[in-house]
Design a protein around this motif. Structure first.
Motif, mmCIF file in Angstrom:
data_model
loop_
_atom_site.group_PDB
_atom_site.id
_atom_site.type_symbol
_atom_site.label_atom_id
_atom_site.label_comp_id
_atom_site.label_asym_id
_atom_site.label_seq_id
_atom_site.Cartn_x
_atom_site.Cartn_y
_atom_site.Cartn_z
ATOM 1 N N GLY A 71 0.338 -3.544 -6.545
ATOM 2 C CA GLY A 71 1.009 -2.667 -6.078
ATOM 3 C C GLY A 71 2.130 -2.903 -7.248
ATOM 4 N N ARG A 72 2.575 -4.206 -7.363
ATOM 5 C CA ARG A 72 3.752 -4.895 -8.033
ATOM 6 C C ARG A 72 4.492 -4.188 -7.685
ATOM 7 N N LEU A 73 5.059 -3.834 -6.573
ATOM 8 C CA LEU A 73 6.060 -3.225 -6.354
ATOM 9 C C LEU A 73 7.411 -3.455 -6.825
ATOM 10 N N HIS A 74 8.781 -2.632 -7.220
ATOM 11 C CA HIS A 74 9.958 -2.705 -7.022
ATOM 12 C C HIS A 74 10.735 -2.497 -5.948
ATOM 13 N N ALA A 75 10.411 -1.269 -4.778
ATOM 14 C CA ALA A 75 10.488 -1.405 -3.497
ATOM 15 C C ALA A 75 9.506 -1.027 -2.446
ATOM 16 N N VAL A 76 10.272 -0.466 -0.872
ATOM 17 C CA VAL A 76 9.726 -0.251 -0.298
ATOM 18 C C VAL A 76 9.999 0.510 0.365
ATOM 19 N N GLN A 77 9.056 1.517 1.170
ATOM 20 C CA GLN A 77 9.499 2.476 2.219
ATOM 21 C C GLN A 77 8.911 2.113 3.258
ATOM 22 N N LEU A 78 10.295 2.460 4.014
ATOM 23 C CA LEU A 78 9.450 2.156 5.444
ATOM 24 C C LEU A 78 9.326 3.891 6.208
#
Length: 211
Positions: free
Chosen positions: A75-82
């Motif tokens: 996802g070429r993520l900038h952030a993770v939401q947990l």
């Protein structure tokens, strides 16, 4: 100007609607029980279509290290939401990925807000979301909102965001009532579970912009 995240995107049309409407963040869900769950291949194709000024946020429920790393790459993520992830685990995953990390705090009563302090130093942002029933399969994305007055006078020690049952009809009130710097919507922008509506996305983003 309030930042806004459109979460649970899964198609090109709805992603384009979110980006074109001014969303600052888009959410990709990586949680098998969710109707919004993405394969790594779909996430990769959507990520490739997302300009870098729009932040790509991966949404997880207490993921293991390997799965999280695959999703971050795809996802070429900038952030993770947990979600449903203990503070120590959040801190570990934040250090492992090196990415901006959001910790979801489920809210039903004022005392639930106090759980946010447990994530100080472990997460970069708190996402206040409505608490779902104990037997619910999903920790969020169920169209439930909490009583925003619970946030009255609450001292935020970290950057934060508001989620839970937001849609075009109530988001302006939510922003006025809480002063949320970032709002996050998913099920309120759907015609059926997991099926985003372009019209509802557009209306939601217009409501935020006008608030």
């Amino acid at each position: 100007m309030t930042d806004v995240k459109v979460c649970g995107l899964s198609t090109v049309e709805t992603l384009d609607a979110a980006i074109g409407g001014g969303a600052t963040h888009v959410g990709f869900v990586f949680f098998a029980p969710s109707p919004r769950n993405l394969s790594f291949d779909t996430a990769a194709s959507l990520a490739a279509r997302t300009p870098d000024h729009v932040r790509r946020v991966g949404v997880f429920v207490d993921p293991n290290d390997e799965m999280l790393e695959h999703a971050v790459q795809a996802g070429r993520l900038h952030a993770v939401q947990l979600h449903r992830t203990a503070p120590q685990r959040v801190a570990h995953l934040r250090q492992r990925t090196g990415l901006e990390t959001w910790a979801a705090v489920a809210v039903k009563t004022r005392s639930d807000l106090d759980g946010a302090s447990d994530y100080a130093g472990a997460a970069d942002r708190i996402l206040f979301d409505a608490k779902t029933p104990m037997d619910a399969a999903l920790p969020g994305g169920m169209g439930i909102r909490f009583d925003w007055s619970l946030l009255d006078g609450f001292r935020h020690r970290m950057p934060w965001a508001l989620s839970g049952g937001l849609d075009a009809g109530n988001v302006a009130e939510a922003i006025r009532r809480t002063g949320a710097p970032l709002v996050d919507a998913s099920s309120g922008l759907e015609s059926a579970p997991g099926v985003k509506s372009v019209d509802k996305i557009v209306a939601f983003l217009q409501s935020v912009a006008a608030s």
